[in-house]
Design a protein around this motif. Structure first.
Motif, PDB file in Angstrom:
ATOM      1  N   ASN A  35     -11.300 -12.148  14.083  1.00 53.02           N
ATOM      2  CA  ASN A  35     -11.949 -12.368  12.788  1.00 53.02           C
ATOM      3  C   ASN A  35     -11.216 -11.462  11.568  1.00 53.02           C
ATOM      4  OD1 ASN A  35     -13.814 -12.565  10.416  1.00 53.02           O
ATOM      5  ND2 ASN A  35     -15.554 -11.356  11.555  1.00 53.02           N
ATOM      6  N   LEU A  37     -11.213 -11.575   8.389  1.00 53.44           N
ATOM      7  CA  LEU A  37     -11.958 -11.341   7.115  1.00 53.44           C
ATOM      8  C   LEU A  37     -12.530  -9.967   6.728  1.00 53.44           C
ATOM      9  CD1 LEU A  37     -12.445 -14.568   7.699  1.00 53.44           C
ATOM     10  CD2 LEU A  37     -14.144 -14.322   6.219  1.00 53.44           C
ATOM     11  N   GLU A  44     -10.390 -16.050   2.611  1.00 58.77           N
ATOM     12  CA  GLU A  44     -11.565 -16.833   2.239  1.00 58.77           C
ATOM     13  C   GLU A  44     -12.195 -17.480   3.731  1.00 58.77           C
ATOM     14  OE1 GLU A  44     -11.374 -19.733  -0.626  1.00 58.77           O
ATOM     15  OE2 GLU A  44     -11.012 -18.198  -2.205  1.00 58.77           O
ATOM     16  N   SER A  45     -10.965 -17.529   4.608  1.00 59.37           N
ATOM     17  CA  SER A  45     -11.356 -18.171   5.836  1.00 59.37           C
ATOM     18  C   SER A  45     -10.247 -17.883   6.782  1.00 59.37           C
ATOM     19  CB  SER A  45     -11.808 -19.609   5.766  1.00 59.37           C
ATOM     20  OG  SER A  45     -10.790 -20.365   5.509  1.00 59.37           O
ATOM     21  N   CYS A  46     -10.214 -18.101   8.143  1.00 55.55           N
ATOM     22  CA  CYS A  46      -9.315 -18.095   9.058  1.00 55.55           C
ATOM     23  C   CYS A  46      -9.429 -19.160  10.428  1.00 55.55           C
ATOM     24  CB  CYS A  46      -9.139 -16.843   9.600  1.00 55.55           C
ATOM     25  SG  CYS A  46      -7.874 -16.791  11.025  1.00 55.55           S
ATOM     26  N   ASP A  61      -6.559 -18.641   4.870  1.00 53.68           N
ATOM     27  CA  ASP A  61      -6.727 -19.315   3.565  1.00 53.68           C
ATOM     28  C   ASP A  61      -7.190 -18.248   2.732  1.00 53.68           C
ATOM     29  OD1 ASP A  61      -7.520 -20.732   1.385  1.00 53.68           O
ATOM     30  OD2 ASP A  61      -9.325 -21.846   2.585  1.00 53.68           O
TER      31      ASP A  61
END
Length: 156
Positions: A35, A37, A44-46, A61
């Motif tokens: 994680n 983030l 924004e996301s993985c 992203d």
């Protein structure tokens, strides 16, 4: 550009800094893999695209940019993030190693290798010091997040 530095994790001379174990550091690094983030501002996301016995592939992203990286690790020793070259990124790597020169004396070594040219006088050379400073600050934030996780807190 190659750049590396150490961050001391435990300071026996400073009782205000709670010591961390190698296992707590490792758990924090695993959290960064699964994680990322909280560790990467602007992410924004993985999505983990593939899992293999010796590595995994992720898609990160950042909104305007999507980057793929390959993550490898040696349990309780190091994690390596290799950014795959693509249209939006030339590639590079970050290796984070746990070092323990004596019992209880823990450090994280952050070693970067990028395609950024550091030729004197080049346009990119003007940014090298800024980028090194940004990497160092990001790594201090990484340690802060790992400490928050180890204390049972929410890194968000």
């Amino acid at each position: 550009m190659n750049f590396e530095h150490l961050i001391a994790i435990n300071d026996p001379g400073n009782p205000l800094i709670p010591p961390l174990s190698r296992e707590q550091l490792w758990e924090g690094l695993l959290h960064r893999i699964e994680n990322p983030l909280p560790f990467l501002p602007g992410l924004e996301s993985c999505a983990i695209v593939e899992r293999h016995a010796d590595h995994l592939l992720r898609e990160l992203d950042f909104g305007a940019a999507r980057i793929r990286d390959r993550v490898t690790q040696a349990e309780l020793r190091w994690v390596r993030f290799d950014i795959l070259p693509g249209e939006q990124h030339a590639g590079g790597s970050l290796t984070i190693s746990i070092e323990e020169p004596e019992s209880g004396s823990l450090f994280l070594r952050f070693a970067y290798a990028t395609s950024l040219a550091a030729q004197p006088g080049s346009e990119e050379a003007a940014y090298v010091d800024y980028i090194k400073s940004a990497y160092h600050q990001s790594d201090l934030d990484c340690v802060r997040i790992i400490r928050t996780l180890a204390a049972g807190g929410d890194p968000q």
